[in-house]
Design a protein around this motif. Structure first.
Motif, PDB file in Angstrom:
ATOM      1  N   PRO A 181       5.142 -11.787  14.572  1.00 60.49           N
ATOM      2  CA  PRO A 181       5.457 -11.176  13.282  1.00 60.49           C
ATOM      3  C   PRO A 181       6.175  -9.840  13.436  1.00 60.49           C
ATOM      4  O   PRO A 181       5.995  -9.134  14.422  1.00 60.49           O
ATOM      5  N   PHE A 182       6.959  -9.509  12.416  1.00 60.86           N
ATOM      6  CA  PHE A 182       7.686  -8.245  12.384  1.00 60.86           C
ATOM      7  C   PHE A 182       7.561  -7.692  10.978  1.00 60.86           C
ATOM      8  O   PHE A 182       7.907  -8.354  10.001  1.00 60.86           O
ATOM      9  N   PHE A 183       7.050  -6.470  10.883  1.00 59.86           N
ATOM     10  CA  PHE A 183       6.739  -5.868   9.591  1.00 59.86           C
ATOM     11  C   PHE A 183       7.663  -4.677   9.328  1.00 59.86           C
ATOM     12  O   PHE A 183       7.834  -3.814  10.192  1.00 59.86           O
ATOM     13  N   VAL A 184       8.247  -4.625   8.138  1.00 63.69           N
ATOM     14  CA  VAL A 184       9.099  -3.502   7.749  1.00 63.69           C
ATOM     15  C   VAL A 184       8.520  -2.876   6.478  1.00 63.69           C
ATOM     16  O   VAL A 184       8.323  -3.558   5.478  1.00 63.69           O
ATOM     17  N   PHE A 185       8.261  -1.569   6.553  1.00 67.89           N
ATOM     18  CA  PHE A 185       7.675  -0.824   5.443  1.00 67.89           C
ATOM     19  C   PHE A 185       8.755   0.016   4.763  1.00 67.89           C
ATOM     20  O   PHE A 185       9.392   0.861   5.394  1.00 67.89           O
ATOM     21  N   ASN A 186       8.956  -0.248   3.474  1.00 68.50           N
ATOM     22  CA  ASN A 186       9.929   0.508   2.677  1.00 68.50           C
ATOM     23  C   ASN A 186      11.327   0.520   3.290  1.00 68.50           C
ATOM     24  O   ASN A 186      12.075   1.495   3.124  1.00 68.50           O
ATOM     25  N   GLU A 187      11.667  -0.542   4.005  1.00 68.47           N
ATOM     26  CA  GLU A 187      12.992  -0.709   4.609  1.00 68.47           C
ATOM     27  C   GLU A 187      13.341   0.418   5.580  1.00 68.47           C
ATOM     28  O   GLU A 187      14.513   0.626   5.911  1.00 68.47           O
ATOM     29  N   LYS A 188      12.309   1.118   6.087  1.00 69.49           N
ATOM     30  CA  LYS A 188      12.557   2.246   6.976  1.00 69.49           C
ATOM     31  C   LYS A 188      11.668   2.254   8.220  1.00 69.49           C
ATOM     32  O   LYS A 188      12.071   2.773   9.248  1.00 69.49           O
ATOM     33  N   TYR A 189      10.477   1.720   8.105  1.00 71.28           N
ATOM     34  CA  TYR A 189       9.518   1.810   9.190  1.00 71.28           C
ATOM     35  C   TYR A 189       9.190   0.410   9.706  1.00 71.28           C
ATOM     36  O   TYR A 189       8.881  -0.487   8.913  1.00 71.28           O
ATOM     37  N   ALA A 190       9.236   0.222  11.004  1.00 71.48           N
ATOM     38  CA  ALA A 190       9.030  -1.106  11.584  1.00 71.48           C
ATOM     39  C   ALA A 190       7.798  -1.147  12.488  1.00 71.48           C
ATOM     40  O   ALA A 190       7.523  -0.204  13.236  1.00 71.48           O
ATOM     41  N   VAL A 191       7.095  -2.255  12.422  1.00 69.51           N
ATOM     42  CA  VAL A 191       5.973  -2.525  13.321  1.00 69.51           C
ATOM     43  C   VAL A 191       6.125  -3.961  13.809  1.00 69.51           C
ATOM     44  O   VAL A 191       6.288  -4.879  13.005  1.00 69.51           O
ATOM     45  N   SER A 192       6.086  -4.159  15.107  1.00 69.50           N
ATOM     46  CA  SER A 192       6.219  -5.518  15.650  1.00 69.50           C
ATOM     47  C   SER A 192       4.905  -5.970  16.258  1.00 69.50           C
ATOM     48  O   SER A 192       4.147  -5.173  16.823  1.00 69.50           O
ATOM     49  N   GLY A 193       4.651  -7.249  16.144  1.00 68.02           N
ATOM     50  CA  GLY A 193       3.480  -7.840  16.764  1.00 68.02           C
ATOM     51  C   GLY A 193       2.235  -7.806  15.892  1.00 68.02           C
ATOM     52  O   GLY A 193       2.169  -7.111  14.873  1.00 68.02           O
ATOM     53  N   ALA A 194       1.235  -8.580  16.321  1.00 68.95           N
ATOM     54  CA  ALA A 194      -0.030  -8.678  15.595  1.00 68.95           C
ATOM     55  C   ALA A 194      -0.929  -7.511  15.983  1.00 68.95           C
ATOM     56  O   ALA A 194      -1.893  -7.648  16.734  1.00 68.95           O
ATOM     57  N   GLN A 195      -0.603  -6.336  15.459  1.00 68.15           N
ATOM     58  CA  GLN A 195      -1.339  -5.126  15.798  1.00 68.15           C
ATOM     59  C   GLN A 195      -2.779  -5.192  15.272  1.00 68.15           C
ATOM     60  O   GLN A 195      -3.066  -5.880  14.288  1.00 68.15           O
ATOM     61  N   PRO A 196      -3.697  -4.455  15.883  1.00 74.22           N
ATOM     62  CA  PRO A 196      -5.071  -4.383  15.383  1.00 74.22           C
ATOM     63  C   PRO A 196      -5.103  -3.774  13.984  1.00 74.22           C
ATOM     64  O   PRO A 196      -4.205  -2.985  13.621  1.00 74.22           O
ATOM     65  N   PRO A 197      -6.118  -4.091  13.179  1.00 71.23           N
ATOM     66  CA  PRO A 197      -6.196  -3.567  11.812  1.00 71.23           C
ATOM     67  C   PRO A 197      -6.117  -2.049  11.750  1.00 71.23           C
ATOM     68  O   PRO A 197      -5.494  -1.493  10.844  1.00 71.23           O
ATOM     69  N   GLU A 198      -6.749  -1.361  12.718  1.00 74.74           N
ATOM     70  CA  GLU A 198      -6.744   0.099  12.665  1.00 74.74           C
ATOM     71  C   GLU A 198      -5.335   0.674  12.832  1.00 74.74           C
ATOM     72  O   GLU A 198      -5.019   1.750  12.307  1.00 74.74           O
ATOM     73  N   VAL A 199      -4.482  -0.050  13.572  1.00 76.08           N
ATOM     74  CA  VAL A 199      -3.088   0.394  13.706  1.00 76.08           C
ATOM     75  C   VAL A 199      -2.373   0.255  12.367  1.00 76.08           C
ATOM     76  O   VAL A 199      -1.636   1.151  11.935  1.00 76.08           O
ATOM     77  N   PHE A 200      -2.598  -0.875  11.693  1.00 70.91           N
ATOM     78  CA  PHE A 200      -1.987  -1.056  10.380  1.00 70.91           C
ATOM     79  C   PHE A 200      -2.501  -0.003   9.395  1.00 70.91           C
ATOM     80  O   PHE A 200      -1.745   0.484   8.543  1.00 70.91           O
ATOM     81  N   GLU A 201      -3.770   0.352   9.502  1.00 75.43           N
ATOM     82  CA  GLU A 201      -4.324   1.384   8.626  1.00 75.43           C
ATOM     83  C   GLU A 201      -3.599   2.704   8.836  1.00 75.43           C
ATOM     84  O   GLU A 201      -3.252   3.407   7.877  1.00 75.43           O
ATOM     85  N   GLU A 202      -3.367   3.044  10.096  1.00 75.04           N
ATOM     86  CA  GLU A 202      -2.657   4.285  10.413  1.00 75.04           C
ATOM     87  C   GLU A 202      -1.217   4.237   9.890  1.00 75.04           C
ATOM     88  O   GLU A 202      -0.708   5.230   9.353  1.00 75.04           O
ATOM     89  N   VAL A 203      -0.593   3.089  10.036  1.00 74.82           N
ATOM     90  CA  VAL A 203       0.793   2.941   9.589  1.00 74.82           C
ATOM     91  C   VAL A 203       0.879   3.064   8.070  1.00 74.82           C
ATOM     92  O   VAL A 203       1.763   3.760   7.539  1.00 74.82           O
ATOM     93  N   LEU A 204      -0.013   2.408   7.365  1.00 67.84           N
ATOM     94  CA  LEU A 204      -0.008   2.483   5.903  1.00 67.84           C
ATOM     95  C   LEU A 204      -0.131   3.929   5.436  1.00 67.84           C
ATOM     96  O   LEU A 204       0.590   4.374   4.537  1.00 67.84           O
ATOM     97  N   THR A 205      -1.034   4.666   6.050  1.00 66.31           N
ATOM     98  CA  THR A 205      -1.238   6.067   5.683  1.00 66.31           C
ATOM     99  C   THR A 205      -0.013   6.906   6.021  1.00 66.31           C
ATOM    100  O   THR A 205       0.445   7.725   5.210  1.00 66.31           O
ATOM    101  N   LYS A 206       0.533   6.689   7.214  1.00 68.35           N
ATOM    102  CA  LYS A 206       1.698   7.461   7.657  1.00 68.35           C
ATOM    103  C   LYS A 206       2.904   7.202   6.760  1.00 68.35           C
ATOM    104  O   LYS A 206       3.608   8.133   6.351  1.00 68.35           O
TER     105      LYS A 206
END
Length: 237
Positions: A181-206
């Motif tokens: 999987p490849f995730f793009v937040f607000n067409e500016k921030y990218a996260v690749s791979g099935a990251q752990p939930p805590e990583v996604f939590e940090e990304v959402l906040t950031k």
């Protein structure tokens, strides 16, 4: 906040990553302000189901990997799936081309059922061993989430949504997606791979805090993180 997710219905880490993101979103205080959109991607555009051959045999022959190694790899993936409440039935899984499934998903999105169809197709493939390249199967699964049977049949018997699927795949290529999987937040921030939930939590906040500050797409994968993803060469962790 807008989150776009490139994934394929036969990608084991896509389902795991989906569930991990959902778990993180449940803890996010602004979750009601998140719009989630699934984008099409094909790990193997030439894939076809070969009757009489199970998933292990097909994958082993296609990738040139010993059969026992394929089984071991999938057992490890199954353990990761189980950690987020998913059950993978690799023994009966059916190797399939997903292009038409993505077309149905595009129709479902227009009908406000994109999320439901995505979840249904993933569960059908990994837990129920459904053949996602079979039209009757796709029609059955789509109607289970409330889509009109005749309309789904019409989509499958035509070229509808072919361009939309190809557009997603082209965009993925343009922005440098090499695996899902490849995730793009607000067409500016990218996260690749099935990251752990805590990583996604940090990304959402950031992203929530900095979305107005950095307009350029940037990777938010932790520098030392170990992640899992699939490419056209296979799945790795």
């Amino acid at each position: 906040m807008k989150i776009e997710v490139w994934s394929d219905f036969v990608c084991p880490f896509c389902y795991i990553g989906k569930r991990r993101l959902e778990n993180a979103m449940e803890k996010f205080p602004h979750k009601e302000q998140i719009t989630l959109e699934y984008k099409s991607y094909q790990l193997d555009p030439t894939a076809e189901h070969i009757p009489g051959k199970n998933f292990y045999e097909t994958f082993s022959e296609l990738k040139g990997i010993p059969l026992e190694q394929v089984k071991t790899m999938n057992q490890q993936v199954g353990q990761q799936a189980a950690s987020v409440g998913l059950t993978y039935n690799f023994d009966d899984m059916k190797y399939a081309n997903t292009f038409d499934a993505h077309r149905v998903a595009k129709y479902a999105e227009e009908q406000g059922k994109g999320k439901e169809v995505t979840e249904r197709f993933l569960h059908a493939y990994f837990a129920e061993s459904e053949l996602l390249s079979d039209y009757d199967t796709l029609i059955k699964l789509a109607t289970e989430v409330g889509l009109d049977k005749e309309e789904v049949e019409h989509v499958l018997q035509s070229d509808k949504y072919r361009n939309k699927v190809n557009e997603d795949i082209d965009v993925a290529r343009q922005i440098g997606v090499q695996g899902v999987p490849f995730f793009v937040f607000n067409e500016k921030y990218a996260v690749s791979g099935a990251q752990p939930p805590e990583v996604f939590e940090e990304v959402l906040t950031k992203v929530w805090e900095e979305e107005q500050e950095k307009p350029v797409l940037q990777s938010l994968n932790p520098k030392k993180s170990e992640t899992s993803y699939c490419t056209d060469e296979g799945c790795d962790e």
